[in-house]
Write a protein that holds these residues in place. Sequence first.
Motif, mmCIF file in Angstrom:
data_model
loop_
_atom_site.group_PDB
_atom_site.id
_atom_site.type_symbol
_atom_site.label_atom_id
_atom_site.label_comp_id
_atom_site.label_asym_id
_atom_site.label_seq_id
_atom_site.Cartn_x
_atom_site.Cartn_y
_atom_site.Cartn_z
ATOM 1 N N GLY A 165 0.798 -1.213 0.000
ATOM 2 C CA GLY A 165 0.000 0.000 0.000
ATOM 3 C C GLY A 165 0.834 1.268 0.000
ATOM 4 N N CYS A 166 0.155 2.399 0.177
ATOM 5 C CA CYS A 166 0.850 3.684 0.121
ATOM 6 C C CYS A 166 0.466 4.503 1.348
ATOM 7 N N CYS A 169 -3.460 4.399 1.832
ATOM 8 C CA CYS A 169 -4.196 3.207 2.267
ATOM 9 C C CYS A 169 -3.523 2.453 3.421
ATOM 10 N N CYS A 226 -5.912 1.140 -1.705
ATOM 11 C CA CYS A 226 -6.645 2.234 -2.333
ATOM 12 C C CYS A 226 -6.728 1.978 -3.835
ATOM 13 N N CYS A 229 -3.249 1.905 -5.790
ATOM 14 C CA CYS A 229 -2.415 0.762 -5.399
ATOM 15 C C CYS A 229 -2.992 -0.535 -5.962
#
Length: 403
Positions: A165-166, A169, A226, A229
């Motif tokens: 994720g990033c 998220c 998200c 991603c």
Amino acid sequence: MIQSLRGMNDMFAPDAERYEYFIETATAIAKRYGFNYFESPLLEETALFKRSVGESSDIVGKEMYQFIDKGENDVCLRPEGTAGVVRAFIQKKLDKQGGIHRFFYHGPMFRYERPQKGRLREFHQFGIESFGVASVLEDASLIMMLADILKALGISFKLKLNSLGCQECMPPYREKLVNFLESAEEYICHDCLRRKSTNPIRVLDCKNGSCQEKYVDAPKLADNLCGSCDVDFGVLQNLLRENGIDFEIDTHLVRGLDYYSKTAFEFVSDEIGAQSAIAGGGRYDRLVEFLDGKETPAVGFAIGIERLLELIKMPESTRSGYYMGTMDDEGLPIIMKAAQAKRQSERVVVEYKSKNFKNHLKGADKVNARYCAIIGENERNEGTIWVKDLEAKTEETVSLDTF
Ligand SMILES: [Zn+2]
Ligand SMILES: [Zn+2]
């Protein structure tokens, strides 16, 4: 008698030959993918690793070769390769310059661990770091490169894949995970309880069996990505499939280092024990910024070389070059001169002791030479040299001028 330090090995043939073959093979493939050789010091400021690898990690907490040097600097032998490359990247202002920068490196790393089979205090890695590409196509290329390297070495592998994720998220997922851990507190180990507050994602790769049983029910990162991603993760999987690279999604694959985001991957092999990791990597878009550089997307991987050595299938050894010798000491200056000329284009091993033919042929076998070239009394008087081709089993006497 002085001996090597614990956990630090000398490398003789055949390991040294395998090591050399590994470096040659991996280097050639990295260059095909447009990567350039990079070298940085083995010794860095301790603060670099504290900040990049993270103070809560075992590497920094327990395993660093850290000391105060004569100038009162707090320094440390590098425990891994990425931090030094990123430090150099920022120091050279490549982050400000922009563009794409692709590096490969190899060399020793140091961790003060309990020495055991397959785990050394000085070990060697081959690593790749790519800066300036945010696209997941680069992640796919790196995975394909790593697969190419292992295939070229004849090593079978399995690829495990996950997305971490990033910044968008990951935090809400982390919250979900912490809630889950709170509901499961009585089932999980001490380490996991501690990680719950320091670095909850790390609980997922806990080696404790009962923790793993419990985490089967934990919320999965892959289900909480998200939009962007999720799209990237799908593109990556499709690309790998289209290029014939099998993989499995492992939602418990979290990298040991804090700065990873999005793509995370690990190559494992059953040849050295069940599902043993042989290489790993992923994206670390935040590390450059984290070390005071300008935000730069980045992705990389590292291969632990020692664990692979016994798995490498070397090409069948073939004879090469010349073994040269004389039958009497008067011939030595002549053979030295002839060897020197030959060495401009060929491998040459000279025997300095004069011997009879039979013993010279044995010597040529021992150094795996293709040709055995000898000067005896007759040859010396005639300005010739006797040459035997040990592969074709032919022999001839030729003039030294044309040798
Ligand atoms: Zn995301
Ligand atoms: Zn645990």
